[in-house]
Design an enzyme around this catalytic site. Structure first.
Site, PDB file in Angstrom:
ATOM      1  N   LYS A 178       4.243   4.320 -17.530  1.00  0.00           N
ATOM      2  CA  LYS A 178       5.486   3.683 -17.098  1.00  0.00           C
ATOM      3  C   LYS A 178       5.139   2.838 -15.874  1.00  0.00           C
ATOM      4  O   LYS A 178       5.091   3.311 -14.757  1.00  0.00           O
ATOM      5  CB  LYS A 178       6.563   4.720 -16.731  1.00  0.00           C
ATOM      6  CG  LYS A 178       7.932   4.117 -16.826  1.00  0.00           C
ATOM      7  CD  LYS A 178       8.794   4.062 -15.618  1.00  0.00           C
ATOM      8  CE  LYS A 178       8.514   3.693 -14.267  1.00  0.00           C
ATOM      9  NZ  LYS A 178       8.815   2.342 -13.846  1.00  0.00           N
ATOM     10  N   GLY A 211      12.559   3.669 -13.237  1.00  0.00           N
ATOM     11  CA  GLY A 211      12.058   4.984 -12.847  1.00  0.00           C
ATOM     12  C   GLY A 211      13.031   6.090 -13.176  1.00  0.00           C
ATOM     13  O   GLY A 211      12.643   7.155 -13.677  1.00  0.00           O
ATOM     14  N   VAL A 214      13.109   5.902 -17.664  1.00  0.00           N
ATOM     15  CA  VAL A 214      11.855   6.200 -18.375  1.00  0.00           C
ATOM     16  C   VAL A 214      11.012   7.213 -17.587  1.00  0.00           C
ATOM     17  O   VAL A 214      10.514   8.202 -18.142  1.00  0.00           O
ATOM     18  CB  VAL A 214      11.061   4.889 -18.615  1.00  0.00           C
ATOM     19  CG1 VAL A 214       9.719   5.180 -19.277  1.00  0.00           C
ATOM     20  CG2 VAL A 214      11.883   3.929 -19.477  1.00  0.00           C
ATOM     21  N   GLU A 253       0.099  10.049  -5.494  1.00  0.00           N
ATOM     22  CA  GLU A 253      -0.533   9.124  -4.539  1.00  0.00           C
ATOM     23  C   GLU A 253       0.597   8.437  -3.791  1.00  0.00           C
ATOM     24  O   GLU A 253       1.274   7.554  -4.345  1.00  0.00           O
ATOM     25  CB  GLU A 253      -1.388   8.095  -5.287  1.00  0.00           C
ATOM     26  CG  GLU A 253      -2.581   8.677  -6.025  1.00  0.00           C
ATOM     27  CD  GLU A 253      -3.659   9.210  -5.089  1.00  0.00           C
ATOM     28  OE1 GLU A 253      -3.605   8.936  -3.882  1.00  0.00           O
ATOM     29  OE2 GLU A 253      -4.551   9.918  -5.587  1.00  0.00           O
ATOM     30  N   CYS A 287      -0.844   0.799   0.634  1.00  0.00           N
ATOM     31  CA  CYS A 287      -0.681   2.189   1.092  1.00  0.00           C
ATOM     32  C   CYS A 287      -1.715   2.526   2.154  1.00  0.00           C
ATOM     33  O   CYS A 287      -1.463   3.326   3.040  1.00  0.00           O
ATOM     34  CB  CYS A 287      -0.829   3.126  -0.100  1.00  0.00           C
ATOM     35  SG  CYS A 287      -2.311   2.813  -1.048  1.00  0.00           S
ATOM     36  N   GLU A 387       6.481   4.352   7.424  1.00  0.00           N
ATOM     37  CA  GLU A 387       5.731   3.337   6.682  1.00  0.00           C
ATOM     38  C   GLU A 387       6.587   2.078   6.554  1.00  0.00           C
ATOM     39  O   GLU A 387       7.712   2.139   6.058  1.00  0.00           O
ATOM     40  CB  GLU A 387       5.401   3.885   5.283  1.00  0.00           C
ATOM     41  CG  GLU A 387       4.500   2.969   4.497  1.00  0.00           C
ATOM     42  CD  GLU A 387       4.224   3.485   3.088  1.00  0.00           C
ATOM     43  OE1 GLU A 387       5.177   3.935   2.416  1.00  0.00           O
ATOM     44  OE2 GLU A 387       3.063   3.420   2.659  1.00  0.00           O
TER      45      GLU A 387
HETATM   46  P1  NAD Z   1       8.649   3.879  -5.753  1.00  0.00           P
HETATM   47  O1  NAD Z   1       8.462   5.321  -5.470  1.00  0.00           O
HETATM   48  O2  NAD Z   1       9.966   3.273  -5.504  1.00  0.00           O
HETATM   49  O3  NAD Z   1       8.317   3.572  -7.289  1.00  0.00           O
HETATM   50  C1  NAD Z   1       7.079   3.938  -7.866  1.00  0.00           C
HETATM   51  C2  NAD Z   1       7.267   4.141  -9.361  1.00  0.00           C
HETATM   52  O4  NAD Z   1       8.108   5.283  -9.557  1.00  0.00           O
HETATM   53  C3  NAD Z   1       7.950   2.975 -10.076  1.00  0.00           C
HETATM   54  O5  NAD Z   1       7.343   2.783 -11.328  1.00  0.00           O
HETATM   55  C4  NAD Z   1       9.376   3.473 -10.225  1.00  0.00           C
HETATM   56  O6  NAD Z   1      10.054   2.889 -11.316  1.00  0.00           O
HETATM   57  C5  NAD Z   1       9.142   4.966 -10.474  1.00  0.00           C
HETATM   58  N1  NAD Z   1      10.287   5.845 -10.220  1.00  0.00           N
HETATM   59  C6  NAD Z   1      11.357   5.613  -9.416  1.00  0.00           C
HETATM   60  N2  NAD Z   1      12.229   6.650  -9.488  1.00  0.00           N
HETATM   61  C7  NAD Z   1      11.699   7.561 -10.341  1.00  0.00           C
HETATM   62  C8  NAD Z   1      12.110   8.843 -10.815  1.00  0.00           C
HETATM   63  N3  NAD Z   1      13.266   9.385 -10.443  1.00  0.00           N
HETATM   64  N4  NAD Z   1      11.294   9.506 -11.663  1.00  0.00           N
HETATM   65  C9  NAD Z   1      10.116   8.982 -12.057  1.00  0.00           C
HETATM   66  N5  NAD Z   1       9.674   7.757 -11.657  1.00  0.00           N
HETATM   67  C10 NAD Z   1      10.449   7.050 -10.793  1.00  0.00           C
HETATM   68  O7  NAD Z   1       7.490   3.131  -4.944  1.00  0.00           O
HETATM   69  P2  NAD Z   1       7.213   1.569  -4.867  1.00  0.00           P
HETATM   70  O8  NAD Z   1       8.249   0.957  -4.001  1.00  0.00           O
HETATM   71  O9  NAD Z   1       6.984   1.021  -6.225  1.00  0.00           O
HETATM   72  O10 NAD Z   1       5.788   1.544  -4.134  1.00  0.00           O
HETATM   73  C11 NAD Z   1       5.630   1.586  -2.764  1.00  0.00           C
HETATM   74  C12 NAD Z   1       5.173   2.955  -2.309  1.00  0.00           C
HETATM   75  O11 NAD Z   1       4.016   3.360  -3.034  1.00  0.00           O
HETATM   76  C13 NAD Z   1       4.747   2.988  -0.856  1.00  0.00           C
HETATM   77  O12 NAD Z   1       5.251   4.141  -0.241  1.00  0.00           O
HETATM   78  C14 NAD Z   1       3.236   3.053  -0.927  1.00  0.00           C
HETATM   79  O13 NAD Z   1       2.608   3.615   0.191  1.00  0.00           O
HETATM   80  C15 NAD Z   1       3.020   3.856  -2.142  1.00  0.00           C
HETATM   81  N6  NAD Z   1       1.677   3.608  -2.680  1.00  0.00           N
HETATM   82  C16 NAD Z   1       0.732   4.606  -2.596  1.00  0.00           C
HETATM   83  C17 NAD Z   1      -0.563   4.373  -3.061  1.00  0.00           C
HETATM   84  C18 NAD Z   1      -1.645   5.432  -2.984  1.00  0.00           C
HETATM   85  O14 NAD Z   1      -2.677   5.258  -3.625  1.00  0.00           O
HETATM   86  N7  NAD Z   1      -1.465   6.499  -2.231  1.00  0.00           N
HETATM   87  C19 NAD Z   1      -0.878   3.131  -3.600  1.00  0.00           C
HETATM   88  C20 NAD Z   1       0.117   2.157  -3.653  1.00  0.00           C
HETATM   89  C21 NAD Z   1       1.390   2.403  -3.205  1.00  0.00           C
END
Ligand code: NAD
Length: 481
Positions: A178, A211, A214, A253, A287, A387
């Site tokens: 997803k 999110g 799906v 992550e 990140c 962050e």
């Molecule tokens: P997000 O948590 O909003 O979304 C991430 C994914 O989760 C998306 O595909 C989203 O559709 C899905 N999602 C949302 N709600 C969900 C739910 N209830 N159940 C299952 N899936 C769901 O994060 P974002 O805004 O896309 O990304 C930014 C964040 O990601 C930052 O905090 C960043 O630090 C982190 N990040 C971490 C790493 C790492 O390797 N540690 C790498 C990149 C980004």
């Protein structure tokens, strides 16, 4: 920079990839993909629903019955096919990342390239991993965990897909991916790569969608054994909590607020550019971004001068131009988020050394922000603790090495860190006291065999190399009496 004209057509994306075929979406919700350089709609994507997700899970479950029994050699061949298929589309994946996300091409291309290389790294990791060990009348084997749901963030979507997919198929798992719904152009190219790789039907399925639709179905569904997630802490917490109902294995992550410790023996002409590169990589939407720069009080004035000089490189502009260092934020929401923190920093008493609020001059149309450096930051200020996920650097002074280490560790996060200094023995001593999953010495570097992942709120589990593969395995012991 490209602006939309009446003749530009808006692309439509309507298919998922399920059971080895491109499949029309059952879900009917349509979402606009907006180009962050000018706020124009460039694509419309039809989002999948629970029914699409269940079909994909069913296909993965059926495929697991045979793919789960494959040998190391068969999995290695799968990885090589995936590497070839993704390598052939580096230009298209890079272009999509620049267009829909505003990733600067100088960062986007190497990121996509490392996505392709992740398959070869996983092949190496698989080679190193003893899948069977035995002694006396005991045999211990490593078994694939089953069907894995792979959920990715928008800031390097293609890389995350490749990393997770590589580890999962190396372990013998089948998957439902997803991807971030904000990354549908990249995902569309990835679907073509998966099709070109000619994997057995159902081994790899992709459903584009929200999110909470799906993603939530993957987390809830008892036929999914494992979730590997990259994204925010808030969603990570939810996945851990909701996944517990079906005893999901989880790899999370999550975010970071990474420290860069500039030691007092550092050569500033190298250390300052390194520190800024760490802070502003991927326009700060990383990140691992080194968002807190810890500097010795005794050298503050020369460091301020050095930062002002080095900031000249951090020009804002068209992300497709290889000279551009800072592109737009991914969305209006992310633009507002960064502005909120810049205002907060000013209100809490930090001083703006470079940048500040608002759009940079000449870039009012899209979601561009000014790369910003704050000095006089205290580590307990909001801008030093939370962050921001944008090009905002907090400079914090310390008195002694011990104090630098204490400040570095005074964070709920522990994903990445960096130490800059001339005496390598000392740099290693400092690095070994930092509570983070990865610490780099004297500049950003990568090793696909080294683990990636966080301490504390930065996550659970590890990715990359053999550590990433282990996250998709269960251990079974057979004992004869
Ligand atoms: P997000 O948590 O909003 O979304 C991430 C994914 O989760 C998306 O595909 C989203 O559709 C899905 N999602 C949302 N709600 C969900 C739910 N209830 N159940 C299952 N899936 C769901 O994060 P974002 O805004 O896309 O990304 C930014 C964040 O990601 C930052 O905090 C960043 O630090 C982190 N990040 C971490 C790493 C790492 O390797 N540690 C790498 C990149 C980004």
């Amino acid at each position: 920079m490209k602006t939309m004209t009446a003749r530009d057509t808006i692309k439509t994306i309507k298919t998922h990839y399920i059971d080895g075929a491109f499949v029309e979406s059952h879900g009917q919700e349509v979402m606009d993909i907006i180009r962050p350089t000018d706020g124009q709609v460039i694509a419309r994507v039809t989002l999948g629903d629970e029914e699409d997700t269940r079909r994909a899970i069913g296909a993965a479950r059926r495929a697991f019955a045979t793919y789960g029994l494959t040998t190391k050699e068969e999995r290695a061949s799968t990885l090589r096919r995936l590497h070839q298929a993704v390598s052939a589309r580096i230009d298209d994946l890079t272009a999509a990342m620049v267009e829909e996300y505003g990733g600067v091409v100088q960062f986007a291309r190497p990121i996509v390239q490392s996505g392709a290389n992740a398959f070869l790294a996983a092949e190496k990791g698989l080679e190193e991993l003893p899948m069977t060990q035995s002694w006396g009348k005991t045999i211990v084997t490593l078994e694939p965990v089953g069907v894995a749901g792979l959920i990715t963030a928008w800031n390097a979507n293609a890389l995350f897909i490749c990393l997770k997919l590589a580890s999962a198929v190396a372990a013998g798992c089948t998957v439902v991916i997803k991807p971030s719904e904000l990354s549908s152009l990249q995902t569309e190219v990835m679907l073509e790569c998966l099709d070109a790789a000619k994997l057995p039907k159902g081994v790899c399925n992709v459903v584009i969608g929200r999110g909470d639709v799906v993603g939530a179905e993957l987390v809830r569904n008892p036929d999914v054994d494992k979730i590997s997630f990259t994204g925010s802490v808030a969603v990570g917490e939810r996945i851990m909590r909701d996944g517990a109902a079906t005893m999901k294995r989880v790899t999370l992550e999550l975010g970071g607020k990474s420290p860069t410790i500039l030691l007092d023996d550092a050569a500033l002409d190298q250390a300052i550019p390194s520190a800024l590169q760490m802070a502003f990589m991927n326009s700060g939407q990383a990140c691992a971004a080194g968002a807190r720069l810890l500097v010795p009080k005794s050298r503050l004035e020369e460091i301020k001068r050095g930062i002002r000089d080095a900031m000249r490189v951090y020009t804002v502009g068209d992300p497709a131009d290889p000279k551009t260092a800072i592109g737009p934020m991914v969305s209006q929401k992310q633009y507002e988020h960064v502005q909120f923190y810049i205002r907060k920093g000013i209100v809490e008493g930090a001083e703006v050394l470079a940048g500040g609020e608002g759009h940079p001059e000449g870039f009012e149309a899209g979601y561009f922000v000014k790369p910003t450096v704050f000095i006089n930051v205290k580590n307990d200020m909001t801008i030093a603790q939370e962050e921001i996920f944008g090009p905002v650097l907090c400079v914090i002074t310390y008195g002694s090495e011990d104090e630098a280490i204490r400040i570095a560790n005074d964070s709920k996060y522990g994903l990445h860190a960096s130490v800059l200094g001339t005496d390598l023995q000392r740099a290693h001593r400092v690095a070994s006291q930092i509570r983070a999953g990865r610490v780099v010495i004297n500049g950003m570097t990568d090793d696909p065999r080294a683990p990636w992942g966080g301490f504390k709120y930065s996550g659970v589990g590890r990715e990359y190399g053999r550590y990433g593969i282990e996250a998709f395995l269960e251990t079974r012991a057979i004992l004869e009496s």
